[in-house]
Structure formats: structure tokens, C-alpha cells
Enzyme design. Structure first.
Site, PDB file in Angstrom:
ATOM      1  N   LYS A 163       0.833  -1.195   0.000  1.00 45.35           N
ATOM      2  CA  LYS A 163       0.000   0.000   0.000  1.00 45.35           C
ATOM      3  C   LYS A 163       0.871   1.249   0.000  1.00 45.35           C
ATOM      4  O   LYS A 163       0.654   2.167  -0.793  1.00 45.35           O
ATOM      5  CB  LYS A 163      -0.887  -0.030   1.251  1.00 45.35           C
ATOM      6  CG  LYS A 163      -2.074   0.889   1.182  1.00 45.35           C
ATOM      7  CD  LYS A 163      -2.866   0.836   2.482  1.00 45.35           C
ATOM      8  CE  LYS A 163      -3.663  -0.441   2.641  1.00 45.35           C
ATOM      9  NZ  LYS A 163      -4.230  -0.595   3.988  1.00 45.35           N
ATOM     10  N   ARG A 212      -2.847   3.204   8.627  1.00 44.25           N
ATOM     11  CA  ARG A 212      -3.241   2.123   7.714  1.00 44.25           C
ATOM     12  C   ARG A 212      -2.154   1.066   7.626  1.00 44.25           C
ATOM     13  O   ARG A 212      -1.029   1.344   7.222  1.00 44.25           O
ATOM     14  CB  ARG A 212      -3.481   2.680   6.303  1.00 44.25           C
ATOM     15  CG  ARG A 212      -4.236   3.965   6.257  1.00 44.25           C
ATOM     16  CD  ARG A 212      -4.304   4.519   4.838  1.00 44.25           C
ATOM     17  NE  ARG A 212      -5.039   3.652   3.934  1.00 44.25           N
ATOM     18  CZ  ARG A 212      -5.089   3.831   2.618  1.00 44.25           C
ATOM     19  NH1 ARG A 212      -4.419   4.829   2.059  1.00 44.25           N
ATOM     20  NH2 ARG A 212      -5.802   3.016   1.865  1.00 44.25           N
ATOM     21  N   GLY A 253      -8.355  -6.829   3.566  1.00 45.59           N
ATOM     22  CA  GLY A 253      -9.284  -6.967   4.683  1.00 45.59           C
ATOM     23  C   GLY A 253      -8.745  -7.738   5.873  1.00 45.59           C
ATOM     24  O   GLY A 253      -9.452  -7.958   6.839  1.00 45.59           O
ATOM     25  N   MET A 272      -5.937  -7.009   7.751  1.00 46.56           N
ATOM     26  CA  MET A 272      -5.279  -6.291   8.831  1.00 46.56           C
ATOM     27  C   MET A 272      -6.034  -5.007   9.123  1.00 46.56           C
ATOM     28  O   MET A 272      -7.054  -4.736   8.547  1.00 46.56           O
ATOM     29  CB  MET A 272      -3.830  -6.086   8.454  1.00 46.56           C
ATOM     30  CG  MET A 272      -3.195  -7.457   8.327  1.00 46.56           C
ATOM     31  SD  MET A 272      -1.461  -7.441   8.219  1.00 46.56           S
ATOM     32  CE  MET A 272      -1.038  -6.249   9.447  1.00 46.56           C
ATOM     33  N   ARG A 327      -3.718  -1.133  -6.430  1.00 45.88           N
ATOM     34  CA  ARG A 327      -2.979  -2.400  -6.408  1.00 45.88           C
ATOM     35  C   ARG A 327      -3.433  -3.228  -7.587  1.00 45.88           C
ATOM     36  O   ARG A 327      -4.492  -2.964  -8.164  1.00 45.88           O
ATOM     37  CB  ARG A 327      -3.210  -3.159  -5.104  1.00 45.88           C
ATOM     38  CG  ARG A 327      -4.663  -3.511  -4.896  1.00 45.88           C
ATOM     39  CD  ARG A 327      -4.904  -4.190  -3.574  1.00 45.88           C
ATOM     40  NE  ARG A 327      -6.327  -4.155  -3.264  1.00 45.88           N
ATOM     41  CZ  ARG A 327      -6.820  -3.988  -2.044  1.00 45.88           C
ATOM     42  NH1 ARG A 327      -6.026  -3.852  -1.025  1.00 45.88           N
ATOM     43  NH2 ARG A 327      -8.114  -3.980  -1.853  1.00 45.88           N
ATOM     44  N   HIS A 346     -16.844  -7.898   0.659  1.00 45.39           N
ATOM     45  CA  HIS A 346     -15.809  -8.824   1.127  1.00 45.39           C
ATOM     46  C   HIS A 346     -15.974 -10.198   0.487  1.00 45.39           C
ATOM     47  O   HIS A 346     -15.030 -10.777  -0.049  1.00 45.39           O
ATOM     48  CB  HIS A 346     -15.891  -8.920   2.655  1.00 45.39           C
ATOM     49  CG  HIS A 346     -14.876  -9.854   3.249  1.00 45.39           C
ATOM     50  ND1 HIS A 346     -15.163 -11.167   3.542  1.00 45.39           N
ATOM     51  CD2 HIS A 346     -13.580  -9.670   3.560  1.00 45.39           C
ATOM     52  CE1 HIS A 346     -14.077 -11.739   4.032  1.00 45.39           C
ATOM     53  NE2 HIS A 346     -13.101 -10.853   4.057  1.00 45.39           N
ATOM     54  N   SER A 353      11.396 -43.681 -16.053  1.00 49.36           N
ATOM     55  CA  SER A 353      10.291 -42.813 -15.639  1.00 49.36           C
ATOM     56  C   SER A 353      10.293 -42.796 -14.119  1.00 49.36           C
ATOM     57  O   SER A 353      10.122 -43.829 -13.472  1.00 49.36           O
ATOM     58  CB  SER A 353       8.972 -43.358 -16.183  1.00 49.36           C
ATOM     59  OG  SER A 353       7.909 -42.575 -15.696  1.00 49.36           O
ATOM     60  N   CYS A 411       6.477 -39.500 -13.686  1.00 52.90           N
ATOM     61  CA  CYS A 411       5.061 -39.824 -13.818  1.00 52.90           C
ATOM     62  C   CYS A 411       4.338 -39.814 -12.477  1.00 52.90           C
ATOM     63  O   CYS A 411       3.206 -40.220 -12.368  1.00 52.90           O
ATOM     64  CB  CYS A 411       4.880 -41.162 -14.520  1.00 52.90           C
ATOM     65  SG  CYS A 411       5.529 -42.536 -13.577  1.00 52.90           S
ATOM     66  N   TYR A 417      10.434 -35.004 -19.878  1.00 57.76           N
ATOM     67  CA  TYR A 417       8.984 -34.875 -19.835  1.00 57.76           C
ATOM     68  C   TYR A 417       8.444 -35.041 -18.421  1.00 57.76           C
ATOM     69  O   TYR A 417       9.111 -35.576 -17.539  1.00 57.76           O
ATOM     70  CB  TYR A 417       8.320 -35.879 -20.787  1.00 57.76           C
ATOM     71  CG  TYR A 417       8.366 -37.323 -20.340  1.00 57.76           C
ATOM     72  CD1 TYR A 417       7.344 -37.857 -19.552  1.00 57.76           C
ATOM     73  CD2 TYR A 417       9.413 -38.158 -20.716  1.00 57.76           C
ATOM     74  CE1 TYR A 417       7.376 -39.185 -19.143  1.00 57.76           C
ATOM     75  CE2 TYR A 417       9.451 -39.482 -20.314  1.00 57.76           C
ATOM     76  CZ  TYR A 417       8.439 -39.994 -19.524  1.00 57.76           C
ATOM     77  OH  TYR A 417       8.474 -41.286 -19.113  1.00 57.76           O
TER      78      TYR A 417
HETATM   79  P1  ADP Z   1      -7.609  -2.034   3.848  1.00 58.12           P
HETATM   80  O1  ADP Z   1      -6.208  -2.475   3.718  1.00 58.12           O
HETATM   81  O2  ADP Z   1      -8.419  -2.891   4.743  1.00 58.12           O
HETATM   82  O3  ADP Z   1      -8.258  -1.772   2.546  1.00 58.12           O
HETATM   83  P2  ADP Z   1      -7.177   0.787   4.117  1.00 58.12           P
HETATM   84  O4  ADP Z   1      -5.968   1.226   4.845  1.00 58.12           O
HETATM   85  O5  ADP Z   1      -7.108   0.820   2.670  1.00 58.12           O
HETATM   86  O6  ADP Z   1      -7.573  -0.641   4.659  1.00 58.12           O
HETATM   87  O7  ADP Z   1      -8.325   1.724   4.657  1.00 58.12           O
HETATM   88  C1  ADP Z   1      -9.657   1.371   4.856  1.00 58.12           C
HETATM   89  C2  ADP Z   1     -10.559   2.388   4.190  1.00 58.12           C
HETATM   90  O8  ADP Z   1     -10.316   3.696   4.667  1.00 58.12           O
HETATM   91  C3  ADP Z   1     -10.376   2.444   2.701  1.00 58.12           C
HETATM   92  O9  ADP Z   1     -11.631   2.571   2.111  1.00 58.12           O
HETATM   93  C4  ADP Z   1      -9.557   3.682   2.494  1.00 58.12           C
HETATM   94  O10 ADP Z   1      -9.789   4.236   1.241  1.00 58.12           O
HETATM   95  C5  ADP Z   1     -10.052   4.566   3.604  1.00 58.12           C
HETATM   96  N1  ADP Z   1      -9.003   5.511   4.016  1.00 58.12           N
HETATM   97  C6  ADP Z   1      -7.776   5.201   4.450  1.00 58.12           C
HETATM   98  N2  ADP Z   1      -7.054   6.303   4.684  1.00 58.12           N
HETATM   99  C7  ADP Z   1      -7.848   7.344   4.413  1.00 58.12           C
HETATM  100  C8  ADP Z   1      -7.666   8.756   4.441  1.00 58.12           C
HETATM  101  N3  ADP Z   1      -6.513   9.286   4.807  1.00 58.12           N
HETATM  102  N4  ADP Z   1      -8.698   9.519   4.091  1.00 58.12           N
HETATM  103  C9  ADP Z   1      -9.880   8.974   3.722  1.00 58.12           C
HETATM  104  N5  ADP Z   1     -10.113   7.663   3.655  1.00 58.12           N
HETATM  105  C10 ADP Z   1      -9.105   6.851   3.995  1.00 58.12           C
HETATM  106 MG    MG Z   2      -7.671  -0.495   1.182  1.00 59.39          MG
HETATM  107 MG    MG Z   3     -10.238  -2.727   2.752  1.00 59.87          MG
END
Ligand code: ADP
Ligand code: MG
Ligand code: MG
Length: 880
Positions: free
Chosen positions: A22, A92, A101, A103, A336, A454, A763, A829, A849
């Protein structure tokens, strides 16, 4: 001095290991000029320092954070800890490998009882300020102190119910203010402490908690399922907040640059107005389709479309993007490489080649070989489908077809699967806690949530059939019932079928048929054929398996197990007669029957092969698999042999072995009863002669199993050659054929130079070779292998991926064999022939093979091509 914290400007997409996926991508996007809110990254090095420092953040890291925080204050013109103009940030998590989803993330950090009012005054928007605050209290409580999310949800529902609201957007500023109090009380109830008012305390606790979340159970399970190194650690992004929850000119959403289900080239996504963070994914309101953003805010929509296109060109792959709109200003919060179904993966990769963004070789490397499995899997039989009743229709979130019994929670699903049940997991919506249940179920059905919920995202990643947001059903997870609008009710254990391509849910089970593969798949596989060096054959015992294998590109049969041809009822009778025969006369009678059956099979196989090599392994029946056990079977056998039941029971009893896997099987059987292999050799060559007279070329390879010594091979081979010679003379015809041996006993590997003088091919039977090298009985490993895996004593199941020790034996045999027989054909095989990691090793150690089961043929072909493409890189790397 070691550096732990990085400004976005200091990073790039190549720095994933240090900055997490990220963070590296936020940095990259910032640096190519996209509208990314400013921030900085606490690296994975800090995560490791945290762990090494007895789970405390070392002071130097804290100092660096302080410096970057001041920088962020300058950049935003706000102050962290100010009550008048507070800088709010998100904390984050972001691991080097994407774990969607899995962490934790905390939003709106920096708010407290004073700052929330200051913010309201500054923005003139009390509602959004308190909305942000209540979200912060909940996320902080959840992530740092594990206060169950449902406690907060209950409080939220209670106030909505009291005020008779249906949507959370109806909550007023005053409602939300009241909610922050309720939440704080919940917090005190749970932690025994006041909600921390000092932003630095908030920040420190949050950072620690995110580092801890790397080890939370669902993250551990996810890493295990996806083979992710637990020592990588996670990075943390501290980023200035932008607010999608500030009215109807604001919102938040998700966009995929192409359709992650089909691969179609069109931006695909969903958004919610006046919302924040994960609201779209959590499915609290039904999100809007991305195309409707065009009417709501045309210029923002245009900007987003341009950014989608630019990001795809920049990353040369389909992107999964998070965005937020604050008062008509667009921000990008994440990008990503998007998770996708295999169908989409193949389509996207081939399309990117046509669009000139990537080469064919890159396209080949883009597909995970094991994923191909999904494409080849059966679909519902069209006729059966037409006559089935549609129970309800939801969103076609992940394609595939599945039938199974419904269970309403992940734990029941897991325990049912362990009992051998085919389970369809039915939930209102899924959450990361459900991950194991989802992985083990055949398919997933949810009543709520959209195409980016999810359930949908995770199912696509797993290649699992999923129907999401099926609003036509009501699910009571408590009562374990599923009810349709027409009032039809289904209970736990009832059968349903899901078609993930149409979104239809059916009652009962539906017949499956073979999959139809797309033109894109064929195109990709053509490129694969051009690149790969290994030949891929199929393990096939029946004409239908062989045809399937050829359909998927097999270049011959690498293993036809003749004993498997006898598993059907009618035939096993005669095998049993042969086994219990007490003299050559009895045995020859049984063999005569078997010979006729074998010839029928071989003729069909040779016709299908149309000149491709067919390796036929002579009989290798571990006795315990063939001896009759039940009274009825014993009686039938007694009748067939014209003997009394007692006599037969006695013979069978004498035949029972203590260690059947090490017993009287393979070549040993031929040493005792030469007439068995003589019969088989005759059946093979007579069939070959007959098919050859039809004008079809044939190439049989007769393979002798379980050879340990050269003498053994010479002894058995002499008989076979003599029989073949007789046939050639009788038929006045000579056909090319080879006699070779399986190498599946460690001794054979060590004396391979001697054996190679007598064999035309080797083989490697890596199943038995693994069994005998480890001394692990294949039939009993279930009792101890799991403990070995759990304790990390073995990296992988040696029966699935070739083990280092076994590989050394194979390499030794190759070297020794080539010394005395330089141009000898050599292949594998065992089951390993269809395992991508093993295929790569087989390529590297110089086999010609591999042979594997029909549905794994494309997997092996792709893995073989990737082995070629990855090999030079490996050499480069080792030269450095
Ligand atoms: P995950 O890895 O679970 O997707 P994120 O770190 O991406 O968690 O964040 C969860 C949500 O919060 C995402 O929808 C992201 O876009 C939003 N978010 C994270 N940081 C900010 C920020 N600085 N301002 C507004 N929204 C944020
Ligand atoms: Mg995210
Ligand atoms: Mg997320």
C-alpha cells in the site's frame, strides 16, 4: 543510523518489501502526480524493530515519526493535537504482500472531545465532525482493545430504530453526538479507562496495535492459505484524512480498471455518497454503480476514468483503486493489482499483449499455474439447468458452478467439510473471520453486499463460485434458515446449487458437465507451447481420461496403470482369480480373460494416441487394494474358482501382507509368476499390431515397475522380449517399441548406471520414491504429516511438492543413467508431474517430460513455460 520512516516522495512501487504494498503504491502515485493525500510510511524495518524490542516502539522510530508529523502539519496547514484546526490522520496497515481486509486500519485519528467541536466550528459541519468521531472511537476500540464491532453496531441500530431511520445518513448531528457518548461509555465498560484524549497516545497505541495485528488469527490463517512468509512484517501508512462523509457532494468508492470477473475492458466499480472508508465493502447501504457517478458529478467521473486508464498503463496491469470525493474533489487512496478470477486473468493478460502493454512472455508469467484449474472445472449441464427452478437471483460475483448443503456460519462449514460434506456457505455478509470457512466451502452465497463486498472480492481471489447481494432471500443466521420472497424456506443441510456466472440460485443438486474453455485460453496455451521445453504427457488409464488429456494438450501417455483398468466390478473378478490361483493352470485361465480385456483397452488407447507415445506400466497391484474383503466378494470368488468358501478364505488369509506397500508387487510379482507380464506384453503388442494394420502409427513403451536391481530388470525383460519376438514373427510385422523402467526405489537411483544399460527409458515414480526415501507410508501419512507441517519440520507436503532429498536422488539417477546411456529418455510420472513448483525443478535438473492427471496437463504446461522464462533470471540473480 538506520532509517525507519519514509515520506511518500521518497518511495516507489519497487519498494514493497520495505514500505509494504500500500505504501509503495501510495508513494508511486504521489510521485506521478496523482491526487493522493499527503503522508508518510513507517517501514517493515520498524515492525521488525518493534518485535525485537519486546513489542515496544523504539525511541528512534518515535523520533522519526515526530519529524514526519511536523512535515505533514506544514504540508496540510493543520496541527496534530490542535483543538481549533486539528490534523486528522489515518493509520493504515500495509504488508509487502496484499492481504485484503486481513489487517487493521484506523480513520480520523486525532479527534477528541474538544477537537471535534473545533472541527465542527471550522468546517461549519457538525454532523460530519461527529460522524468522523464516532467512527474513530469504534475503530480505535476495535483495533486497539478488540471491543467487538457488534457492540457498536447494536448501539447504532438502537438509535436508528428509536428514531425510525432506515439509513445511517438520516442520523442528525445531534444523534451522532449522542452516539459518541454511547460509544465512549462502551469503551469505558470494556477497557475500564477513559477514551484517550491525547492524540499522541492515540497514535502510539494505534501503531502498536497495527504491528500486533500482523499476528492476529485471521491474518495468520490467510498467510498460511496463501503461502506468505510470516517474517515479512507490516508497514504502516500515516496519511492526512480526506472526508467522504461531508454531504451529498462527497463520497467514497472502489474502481477496478477492468471487470475482475470476466476481464472485460471497462471500468467496473461502486460508490456511496456521504460515506467513509469501508462503507462500500461492508455493505451497509446498497452502493451505486460507478457509471451513475457520471450523472452525479460528471467532471469527477471523467477525472476518475482518466486516472484509471493512466494507472493501468503505468502499472501495465488491471488495477483495483480506492477513491474518496470530498466536496467534489477527487482523491486516490490506494491502487494495487486487482484480484481476479482465472477467466479474467487469462483475458486481461492476453488483451494486454494485444494492446502492446506487455510481451507474450510476461503474459505467461502473469498466470498462476494452479489457478488454471478453475477454468477447466465443470459447469452445470445445460439441459439439467433448464429444467431446474430458480430460487432467487443475486449478483454474479465470481463465476463457477457448485452444488452443496447450506450452512450458515463459517465454523459449521469447516466442521462439515471435515466430515466430507460439500458445503455452500450462506451468510448475510462475510467478514475476515469467515475466511477459513470460505476457503473450505464449495461456494458462497450472501444476501447483502455488492460486487466489491468482502465475499465477492475474497471469493474471486480464491477462484470460488460466489453469488453476493442476493436480496431476494432472507437469511436468519440465528434460526439457520433461508427464506425466499415467495416464502419457500430452506434449512441447514438442505441442498442448493449456485451458478456464479448468471447469479441464479437453484434448489437441489444439478448435474455438471465439462467446461468450455475460451479462445483466450487457447491463445495463451499456444504461446506456452512455443516457450516450454518439457514435454507434457498425461496419466491416463481409460480412453476418456486420455481424450481429456489430449484436449488439454497432452503429448502422449506417460503412465497407464494397467491395474487401474481392472477396478470395475466385472474385471476385478478376474484379477482376484489370478491372485488366488494356486497353480499355473488356474492362473492362465484368469489371465486369458484379462488379456482380452486389456487388448480392448489398448486398442482404443493406441487409436486415440495416433502415433503419440504410450507408456504402459505392467501390473503393479499392492495386494491389499485387490484382495476381496467382504463375504459377498469371497463367495463370488469361491464360485468362480470352483472352490469352497473356506478354501478361498484360507488362500486370501495367507496372501495378506504385513506391509503391502513393501510387499509382493511390481516386478517382484513377475519374478514369481512370469506368465503375468508375458500376458500383458502380448496384449500390448497384439493391440499395437492390430492398430498399426489400420494404418495408424503406434509407439508403445513397455514400463516395468518397482525395479531395484539391474539383474531384476534383465530377468523380467528377457521374458517380455521373447513374447514380443514371437508375435512379430507370427504377424510378420516389426514395430518400433521401447522397454524401460520406473525408477522409484532409492537403490535404483544409486545404481542407475547399471540399470540404464538395460533400459530404453527411465520414468521416475516420485510417489513411491518419496514414500521409500522418507519411509513414510503413503496410506498413513495423515496421522503424522499434519504435525510435521504445523511444527515447521517440513516446508511442504513431500507427496505434493518434490522434496530436496528426493530431488537429489533423481538428479543422481539422471547423471548416472546418462553416463552409460547418454540419449536416454527420462521423465516423471508421479503426482509431482502436475505440481508447478516441482515441474520447475524437473525442468532445471534436465528431465525431458512430465506426466500428470488430465486436468493438471495445462497447469504443467504453463509451469513448464514459466520454468524456461524464470531460469535465466535465476542465473542472473545467482551471478550477482
Ligand atoms: P484495507 O487495507 O483494509 O483496505 P485501508 O488502509 O485501505 O484498509 O483503509 C480502509 C478504508 O479507509 C479504505 O476505504 C480507504 O480508502 C479509507 N481511508 C484510508 N485512509 C484514508 C484517508 N486518509 N482519508 C480517507 N479515507 C481513507
Ligand atoms: Mg484499502
Ligand atoms: Mg479494505
Amino acid at each position: 543510523m538506520e532509517k525507519f520512516v519514509y515520506q511518500f516522495a521518497e518511495g516507489s512501487k519497487e519498494m514493497k518489501t520495505l514500505l509494504g504494498g500500500k505504501g509503495a503504491n501510495l508513494a508511486e502515485m504521489k510521485n506521478i502526480g496523482l491526487p493522493v493525500p499527503p503522508g508518510f510510511i513507517i517501514s517493515t524495518a520498524a515492525s521488525n524493530a518493534y518485535n525485537a524490542n519486546e513489542k515496544k516502539l523504539p525511541q528512534p522510530v518515535m523520533d522519526e515519526i515526530q519529524i514526519h508529523l511536523s512535515e505533514l502539519e506544514r504540508e496540510t496547514g493543520k496541527q496534530f493535537g490542535s483543538n481549533e484546526n486539528p490534523l486528522l490522520v489515518s493509520v493504515r496497515s500495509g504488508a509487502p504482500v496484499s492481504m485484503p481486509g486481513m489487517m487493521d486500519t484506523i480513520l480520523n485519528l486525532g479527534l477528541n472531545d474538544q477537537a471535534v467541536r473545533g472541527l465542527a466550528k471550522l468546517t461549519g459541519d457538525k454532523r460530519s465532525s461527529f460522524d468522523s468521531y464516532r467512527r474513530f472511537i469504534q475503530m480505535f476500540g476495535d483495533v486497539v482493545f478488540h471491543i467487538p464491532a457488534y457492540k457498536f453496531e447494536e448501539a447504532l441500530s438502537a438509535i436508528k430504530k428509536k428514531k425510525q431511520y432506515t439509513l445511517d445518513t438520516e442520523l442528525t448531528a445531534e444523534d451522532l453526538e449522542q452516539l459518541t457518548e454511547t460509544y465512549q461509555n462502551l469503551y469505558i465498560e470494556h477497557t475500564g479507562k477513559e477514551f484517550p484524549q491525547d492524540p499522541y497516545t492515540q497514535l502510539k497505541l494505534s501503531i502498536n496495535a497495527v504491528f500486533e495485528s500482523w499476528m492476529n488469527p485471521r491474518a495468520v490463517v490467510y498467510r498460511r492459505l496463501h503461502d506468505i512468509d510470516p517474517n515479512l512484517g507490516t508497514a504502516i501508512n500515516i496519511q492526512a484524512m480526506v472526508f467522504g462523509n461531508t454531504g451529498d457532494k462527497s463520497g467514497t468508492g472502489i474502481a477496478f480498471t477492468r471487470n475482475p470477473s470476466t476481464g472485460e475492458k471497462r471500468v467496473f466499480g461502486e460508490f456511496l455518497m456521504n460515506a467513509q472508508g469501508e462503507d462500500v465493502v461492508a455493505g451497509i447501504r446498497t452502493p451505486l454503480d460507478i457509471t451513475s457517478l457520471e450523472t452525479v458529478m460528471p467532471s469527477v467521473y471523467q477525472e476518475l476514468m482518466t486516472i484509471c486508464a493512466d494507472l493501468e498503463t503505468h502499472y501495465k496491469d488491471m488495477q483495483d483503486i480506492e477513491f474518496t470525493i470530498e466536496k467534489e474533489k477527487l482523491y486516490i487512496l490506494q491502487t494495487r493489482n486487482g484480484k481476479r478470477t482465472t477467466q479474467a486473468a487469462v483475458k486481461v493478460a492476453t488483451s494486454l499483449v494485444h494492446e502492446g502493454l506487455i510481451s507474450k512472455e510476461e503474459a505467461i508469467l502473469r498466470i498462476e499455474p494452479k489457478q488454471l484449474d478453475q477454468l477447466l472445472h465443470p459447469a452445470f449441464d445445460k439441459q439439467a439447468l433448464e429444467s431446474s427452478v430458480v430460487l432467487a437471483t443475486g449478483l454474479p460475483a465470481s463465476p463457477g458452478a457448485a452444488s452443496g448443503q447450506i450452512y450458515f456460519d463459517a465454523n459449521s462449514a469447516v466442521s462439515q467439510v471435515e466430515l466430507g460434506t460439500k458445503v455452500i456457505l450462506v451468510r448475510n455478509e462475510t467478514s475476515p473471520e469467515d475466511i477459513e470457512g470460505m476457503a473450505k466451502s464449495e461456494a458462497i452465497l450472501t444476501a447483502h453486499g455488492g460486487m466489491t463486498s468482502h465475499a465477492a472480492v475474497v471469493a474471486r481471489g480464491m477462484g470460488k463460485c460466489c453469488i453476493a447481494g442476493c436480496a431476494e432471500i432472507t437469511i436468519s443466521e440465528k434460526d439457520k434458515t433461508l427464506t425466499t420472497i415467495s416464502g419457500q424456506a430452506l434449512r441447514e443441510g438442505d441442498f442448493i446449487s449456485l451458478d456464479g456466472t448468471s447469479g441464479h440460485v437453484y434448489v437441489g443438486q444439478i448435474k455438471l458437465t465439462e467446461a468450455e474453455v475460451s479462445e483466450h485460453f487457447h491463445e495463451l496455451m499456444d504461446w506456452v507451447s512455443d516457450v516450454k521445453k518439457l514435454t507434457v504427457r498425461v496419466n491416463a488409464d481409460t480412453p476418456s481420461d486420455f481424450k481429456t488429456g489430449i484436449h488439454f494438450g497432452a503429448e502422449g501417455i506417460g503412465l497407464c496403470r494397467t491395474e487401474h483398468m481392472f477396478f470395475q466390478d466385472e474385471r476385478i473378478r478376474f484379477v482376484r482369480q489370478m491372485i488366488v490361483s494356486e497353480n499355473a493352470e488356474e492362473r492362465n485361465k484368469a489371465l486369458a480373460h484379462l488379456k482380452m480385456m486389456q487388448k480392448e483397452d489398448f486398442i482404443q488407447l493406441f487409436r486415440i494416441a495416433a502415433g503419440r507415445p504410450v507408456t504402459i506400466r505392467l501390473l503393479d497391484p499392492p495386494l491389499h487394494e485387490f484382495l476381496p474383503k467382504e463375504k459377498k466378494e469371497l463367495e463370488l470368488l469361491a464360485h468362480d474358482m470352483g472352490k469352497s468358501l473356506r478354501d478361498i478364505e484360507k488362500v486370501v488369509h495367507e496372501l495378506v501382507e504385513t506391509n503391502p506397500m513393501l510387499g509382493h508387487r511390481g516386478a517382484r510379482l513377475a519374478v514369481t509368476y512370469p506368465e503375468i507380464y508375458k500376458m500383458q506384453a502380448e496384449a500390448i503388442m497384439e493391440s499395437a499390431v492390430s492398430v498399426s494394420s489400420e494404418g495408424i502409427s503406434v509407439f508403445p513403451e513397455i514400463m516395468i515397475p518397482l525395479i531395484a536391481t539391474a539383474e531384476e530388470l534383465m530377468f523380467v525383460k528377457k521374458e517380455i522380449k521373447a513374447s514380443v519376438q514371437d508375435i512379430f514373427e507370427r504377424e510378420r510385422m516389426i514395430l518400433p517399441y521401447d522397454i524401460g523402467t520406473m525408477i522409484e526405489i532409492p537403490r535404483a537411483c544409486m545404481v542407475a548406471d547399471e540399470i540404464a544399460k538395460e533400459a530404453q527409458f527411465f520414468s521416475f515414480g516420485t510417489n513411491d520414491l518419496t514414500q521409500l526415501t522418507f519411509g513414510f507410508s503413503r496410506d498413513d501419512v495423515g496421522k503424522f504429516l499434519p504435525s510435521y507441517m504445523k511444527n515447521g519440520l517440513l516446508k511442504a507436503d513431500p507427496f505434493a511438492t518434490i522434496d530436496e532429498g528426493v530431488r537429489l536422488l533423481v538428479e543422481t539417477a539422471i547423471k548416472k543413467g546418462r553416463k552409460t546411456n547418454p540419449h536416454m529418455k527420462m521423465g516423471v510420472c508421479g503426482e509431482h508431474g502436475g505440481d508447478p513448483a516441482s515441474v520447475r525443478i524437473f525442468h532445471e535438473i534436465g528431465l525431458q517430460y512430465v506426466s500428470c492427471s488430465p486436468f493438471r496437463v495445462p497447469i504443467a504446461r504453463l509451469a513448464a513455460a514459466q520454468a524456461v522464462l524464470l531460469a535465466p533470471k535465476m542465473l542472473e540473480a545467482s551471478a550477482k
